[in-house]
Scaffold this motif. Structure first.
Motif, short mmCIF file in Angstrom:
data_model
loop_
_atom_site.label_atom_id
_atom_site.label_comp_id
_atom_site.label_asym_id
_atom_site.label_seq_id
_atom_site.Cartn_x
_atom_site.Cartn_y
_atom_site.Cartn_z
N MET A 141 -8.04 10.93 -9.99
CA MET A 141 -7.58 10.32 -11.24
C MET A 141 -6.87 9.00 -11.02
N THR A 142 -5.89 8.98 -10.10
CA THR A 142 -5.12 7.75 -9.92
C THR A 142 -5.94 6.62 -9.34
N GLU A 143 -7.01 6.93 -8.61
CA GLU A 143 -7.86 5.87 -8.08
C GLU A 143 -8.62 5.13 -9.18
N GLN A 144 -8.62 5.68 -10.38
CA GLN A 144 -9.25 5.02 -11.52
C GLN A 144 -8.25 4.18 -12.30
N ILE A 145 -6.97 4.23 -11.91
CA ILE A 145 -5.94 3.44 -12.58
C ILE A 145 -5.72 2.20 -11.73
N PHE A 146 -6.16 1.05 -12.19
CA PHE A 146 -6.27 -0.12 -11.32
C PHE A 146 -5.00 -0.95 -11.22
N LEU A 197 3.36 7.68 -14.96
CA LEU A 197 4.50 8.37 -14.35
C LEU A 197 5.58 8.63 -15.39
N LYS A 198 5.88 7.65 -16.22
CA LYS A 198 6.93 7.82 -17.24
C LYS A 198 6.51 8.85 -18.29
N ALA A 199 5.24 8.88 -18.65
CA ALA A 199 4.77 9.88 -19.60
C ALA A 199 4.92 11.29 -19.03
N LEU A 200 4.62 11.45 -17.74
CA LEU A 200 4.76 12.75 -17.09
C LEU A 200 6.23 13.15 -16.97
N LEU A 201 7.09 12.20 -16.66
CA LEU A 201 8.52 12.49 -16.59
C LEU A 201 9.04 12.98 -17.94
N TYR A 248 -3.13 19.19 -6.59
CA TYR A 248 -3.24 18.85 -5.18
C TYR A 248 -3.56 17.36 -5.04
N PRO A 249 -3.14 16.74 -3.93
CA PRO A 249 -3.39 15.30 -3.75
C PRO A 249 -4.85 14.90 -3.90
N ALA A 250 -5.77 15.70 -3.38
CA ALA A 250 -7.19 15.35 -3.51
C ALA A 250 -7.63 15.32 -4.96
N VAL A 251 -7.09 16.24 -5.76
CA VAL A 251 -7.41 16.26 -7.20
C VAL A 251 -6.77 15.06 -7.88
N GLY A 252 -5.50 14.82 -7.58
CA GLY A 252 -4.79 13.70 -8.19
C GLY A 252 -5.41 12.36 -7.84
N ALA A 253 -5.87 12.22 -6.59
CA ALA A 253 -6.47 10.94 -6.17
C ALA A 253 -7.71 10.62 -6.98
N SER A 313 0.83 -1.20 0.00
CA SER A 313 0.00 0.00 0.00
C SER A 313 0.87 1.25 0.00
N ALA A 314 1.95 1.23 0.78
CA ALA A 314 2.87 2.36 0.82
C ALA A 314 3.57 2.55 -0.52
N LEU A 315 3.91 1.45 -1.18
CA LEU A 315 4.53 1.54 -2.51
C LEU A 315 3.60 2.26 -3.48
N GLU A 316 2.35 1.83 -3.54
CA GLU A 316 1.41 2.45 -4.48
C GLU A 316 1.16 3.91 -4.13
N TYR A 317 1.10 4.22 -2.83
CA TYR A 317 0.87 5.60 -2.42
C TYR A 317 2.01 6.51 -2.88
N ASN A 318 3.25 6.04 -2.77
CA ASN A 318 4.38 6.87 -3.18
C ASN A 318 4.43 7.06 -4.68
N ILE A 319 4.05 6.06 -5.45
CA ILE A 319 3.97 6.22 -6.90
C ILE A 319 2.87 7.21 -7.24
N ASN A 320 1.74 7.11 -6.55
CA ASN A 320 0.66 8.08 -6.77
C ASN A 320 1.12 9.50 -6.48
N MET A 321 1.81 9.68 -5.36
CA MET A 321 2.28 11.02 -4.99
C MET A 321 3.22 11.58 -6.05
#
Length: 207
Positions: free
Chosen positions: A55-60, A69-73, A48-53, A31-39
């Protein structure tokens, strides 16, 4: 659940404490791994995290989150070293992910001969069917917990590297951030300076 020597279930199954602790550790570390990737995704997307969540909560899957993440980088022109780290992590994390999936999704069983020996009912069909009980020792489980924990620490390290690089990333030209705008009847034009449709993060209240 429990199993006898002839694999018959029995009531009253209780996890041995050391197994329960390691399984909980695996779940928490993943869970911590996924949270850090989300952040890391939220920071690169500048939301903001609430906005990002939202979106990322829809990525299963983790694989799709790492692709995002790689596309954003790439879009943010992050240092090549960070992108290489994420690419290597994408490959290395497959084994810990498989371990986590087995530990958390395969059913656990215990022999009823008083030994507290544990096993999992492993079912898989990737080309060849696997269906049967797989003995699991506490030493094996602890080693698998360590592998998942190492993957989690690497995710933390990647997030730290991204956060450290954020102030140094170049500004993105508006024509890349918002290259087109649609008009009535399907007409389209390139947008380069008009900021009408740009969205900015909402200002948080001071309450």
């Amino acid at each position: 659940m429990a199993e006898s020597s002839d694999e018959k279930p029995s009531r009253g199954f209780v996890f041995p404490a050391e197994f329960a602790a390691s399984i909980a550790g695996v779940i928490s570390a993943w869970s911590a791994l996924e949270y850090n990737i989300n952040m890391a995704i939220w920071h690169l997307a500048a939301v903001y995290p609430a906005v990002g969540a939202c979106m990322t909560e829809q990525i299963f899957t983790l694989d799709n989150r790492l692709k995002a993440l790689k596309a954003l980088l790439s879009l943010r022109k992050a240092p090549d070293e960070i992108l290489r780290r994420v690419n290597k992590f994408s490959d290395r994390v497959r084994k810990p992910q498989e371990l986590r999936n087995r530990i958390t999704h395969d059913t656990w069983h215990q022999l009823v001969d008083g030994t507290q020996r544990m096993s999992q009912l492993e079912i898989g069909a990737k080309g060849v069917l696997t269906y049967g009980f797989k003995p699991i020792t506490i030493e094996t489980l602890r080693a698998e917990h360590e592998e998942v924990k190492k993957a989690m620490m690497e995710a933390v390290s990647i997030r730290d590297a991204i956060e450290a690089a954020l102030p140094t990333l170049p500004e993105i030209p508006l024509k890349e951030l918002h290259p087109t705008v649609l008009h009535g009847r399907g007409h389209e034009q390139t947008r380069s300076t008009d900021q009408t449709f740009l969205l900015f993060p909402p200002k948080p209240s001071r309450g």
